[in-house]
Design an enzyme around this catalytic site. Structure first.
Site, mmCIF file in Angstrom:
data_model
loop_
_atom_site.group_PDB
_atom_site.id
_atom_site.type_symbol
_atom_site.label_atom_id
_atom_site.label_comp_id
_atom_site.label_asym_id
_atom_site.label_seq_id
_atom_site.Cartn_x
_atom_site.Cartn_y
_atom_site.Cartn_z
ATOM 1 C CG ASP A 71 -1.796 -1.126 1.384
ATOM 2 O OD1 ASP A 71 -2.216 -1.628 0.327
ATOM 3 O OD2 ASP A 71 -2.083 -1.546 2.522
ATOM 4 C CG ASP A 77 -0.181 5.318 6.724
ATOM 5 O OD1 ASP A 77 -1.018 5.125 7.610
ATOM 6 O OD2 ASP A 77 -0.413 5.168 5.510
ATOM 7 C CD GLU A 100 -1.208 -1.920 8.125
ATOM 8 O OE1 GLU A 100 -1.808 -1.130 8.859
ATOM 9 O OE2 GLU A 100 -1.739 -2.517 7.179
ATOM 10 C CD GLU A 101 2.367 1.834 7.729
ATOM 11 O OE1 GLU A 101 3.022 1.800 6.666
ATOM 12 O OE2 GLU A 101 1.123 1.791 7.756
ATOM 13 C CG ASP A 121 -2.677 -0.411 11.492
ATOM 14 O OD1 ASP A 121 -1.928 0.525 11.143
ATOM 15 O OD2 ASP A 121 -3.635 -0.809 10.800
ATOM 16 C CG LEU A 123 -3.170 7.010 11.128
ATOM 17 C CD1 LEU A 123 -3.752 7.407 12.478
ATOM 18 C CD2 LEU A 123 -2.569 8.218 10.444
ATOM 19 C CG ASP A 124 -6.856 0.282 10.960
ATOM 20 O OD1 ASP A 124 -6.263 -0.436 10.141
ATOM 21 O OD2 ASP A 124 -8.079 0.242 11.150
ATOM 22 C CD GLU A 283 -5.569 -4.138 10.356
ATOM 23 O OE1 GLU A 283 -5.448 -2.959 9.962
ATOM 24 O OE2 GLU A 283 -5.631 -5.087 9.555
HETATM 25 P P1 AHM Z 1 -5.154 -0.071 6.574
HETATM 26 O O1 AHM Z 1 -4.453 -0.741 7.703
HETATM 27 O O2 AHM Z 1 -4.353 0.024 5.325
HETATM 28 O O3 AHM Z 1 -5.754 1.249 6.960
HETATM 29 O O4 AHM Z 1 -6.359 -1.049 6.173
HETATM 30 C C1 AHM Z 1 -7.230 -1.469 7.169
HETATM 31 C C2 AHM Z 1 -8.572 -0.831 6.959
HETATM 32 C C3 AHM Z 1 -9.501 -1.009 8.124
HETATM 33 O O5 AHM Z 1 -9.428 0.075 9.003
HETATM 34 C C4 AHM Z 1 -10.849 -1.069 7.469
HETATM 35 O O6 AHM Z 1 -11.749 -1.876 8.203
HETATM 36 C C5 AHM Z 1 -10.553 -1.651 6.127
HETATM 37 O O7 AHM Z 1 -9.175 -1.482 5.883
HETATM 38 C C6 AHM Z 1 -11.288 -0.971 5.031
HETATM 39 O O8 AHM Z 1 -10.996 -1.594 3.838
HETATM 40 P P2 AHM Z 1 -11.787 -1.225 2.508
HETATM 41 O O9 AHM Z 1 -11.307 0.124 2.099
HETATM 42 O O10 AHM Z 1 -11.403 -2.326 1.553
HETATM 43 O O11 AHM Z 1 -13.262 -1.238 2.828
HETATM 44 MG MG MG Z 2 -4.679 -1.330 9.421
#
Ligand code: AHM
Ligand code: MG
Length: 362
Positions: A71, A77, A100-101, A121, A123-124, A283
């Site tokens: 990503d 982030d 995560e990063e 994580d 910044l989720d 998560e």
């Molecule tokens: P991230 O860690 O890259 O932010 O991805 C996790 C996030 C969650 O917070 C959320 O429930 C989900 O991805 C949303 O995914 P989508 O955009 O496919 O609905």
């Molecule tokens: Mg996340």
């Protein structure tokens, strides 16, 4: 005359501050854990500040790198990850960090090593960063059981071994929700005037009747889901009193609403992501610990041939993923009833879908 709601902020006790550190010491008597939670709280406050100032400080937008999942990393982030790694390394309470990063686990040098291991994580909800919609931090804490320097095995453990799980939501208010093993789920709100998280709610529980009828899923993917999940969501939408759909797209916000109002949050496996999207260690597990301690259910649905309690998964890699179905017992069991019904159909016959919604309530 219109009624008015009084601002009670002046009524807040000016002497008796029920801070997070006081809560941790009083409930665990563990000084190292108190220091660790202080470091997490500091990082949450600094991240909340960065989110609030992002527009002014030119912190929206891409950092120009990709994370472990491929990503694109946002500036926030990267900044929030640096904040958390720095706070956790320097608190001298950690042995291993997984973010995560960061592709690889961070092994804390022996001179700074403590007894806890933290997966997080920072910044989720990345897709919501640039439009000022709530994001959050998710974390899970293990206590090191193998003597010696930290290794990845200290943190590649089942969810049920977690000693603390929590999330911080950067929303209209900054709120920390924490579950200490065996001590229930507690809410703390950041009082910006003193820069402290104050204990606001003890022993948070799902509404006893399952609460509001809400399902939360990225339904744009529904054509890629397996049939039991498609049929469960179709059931939520059927009849004269269909469920409401609420989906923020930040797991912290969607789980927080589910915890307080009831309903179910679903991020299933799909044809695009056969192992699910969300990450087990930082998560799935922390949210599962909180949900179970609040009287809810956290499952994977059908995953690798069986339905798993999420906390029982045994991750083999630090960034492993899993499907997620969590929320009130009423609604998670309703979804799982569709998986049971599919599994119960003899080969060559159609499942008895008409009975699926009540399969687990009988
Ligand atoms: P991230 O860690 O890259 O932010 O991805 C996790 C996030 C969650 O917070 C959320 O429930 C989900 O991805 C949303 O995914 P989508 O955009 O496919 O609905
Ligand atoms: Mg996340």
């Amino acid at each position: 005359m219109s009624s008015s709601v009084r601002d009670n902020s002046d009524d807040v006790d000016q002497v008796n501050y029920k801070t997070l550190s006081r809560f941790v010491m009083a409930n665990t008597a563990d000084q190292e854990l108190t220091i660790l939670m202080g470091a997490i709280a500091l990082a949450c406050k600094a991240t909340a500040r960065a989110c609030r100032k992002a527009g002014i400080a030119n912190l929206f937008g891409l950092a120009g790198e990709q994370n472990t999942s491929g990503d694109d990393q946002k500036k926030l982030d990267v900044l929030s990850n640096d904040i958390f790694v720095n706070a956790l390394l320097n608190c001298h309470a950690c042995a291993v960090l997984v973010s995560e990063e960061n592709e690889d686990p961070i092994i804390v040098p022996p001179s700074m090593q403590g007894k806890y291991c933290v997966a997080f994580d920072p910044l989720d909800g990345s897709s919501n960063i640039d439009c000022n919609v709530s994001t959050g931090t998710i974390f899970g804490v293990y206590e090191k059981t193998i003597p010696g320097p930290g290794t990845v095995d200290d943190i590649l453990r089942k969810g049920k071994d977690l000693v603390v799980a929590g999330y911080c939501m950067y929303g209209a208010a900054t709120e920390l929700v924490i579950c200490f093993q065996g001590r229930g789920v507690h809410r703390f709100a950041l009082d910006p005037s003193i820069g402290e998280f104050i204990h606001t709610h003890a022993n948070v529980k799902f509404p006893a009747d399952g609460g509001k009828k809400i399902y939360s899923a990225n339904e744009g993917n529904s054509g890629l889901w397996d049939e039991p999940c498609q049929r469960a969501v179709a059931h939520f939408k059927s009849g004269d009193k269909p469920y409401a759909l609420r989906y923020v797209g930040s797991m912290v916000s969607d789980v927080h609403r589910t915890l307080l109002y009831g309903g179910v949050f679903i991020y299933p496996a799909d044809k695009k992501s056969p192992g699910g999207k969300l990450r087990v260690l930082y998560e799935g597990f922390p949210m599962a610990m909180i949900v179970e301690a609040a009287g809810g259910v956290a499952s994977t649905g059908l995953f690798n041939g069986k339905i798993h309690r999420m906390m029982d998964l045994e991750p083999k890699g630090v960034h492993e993923r899993c499907p997620v179905i969590l929320g009130s017992e009423r609604d998670v069991n309703l979804v799982l009833g569709f998986y049971d019904t599919a599994a119960a159909a003899p080969p060559g016959t159609l499942p008895n879908w008409a009975a699926a919604a009540t399969a687990r309530s009988n």
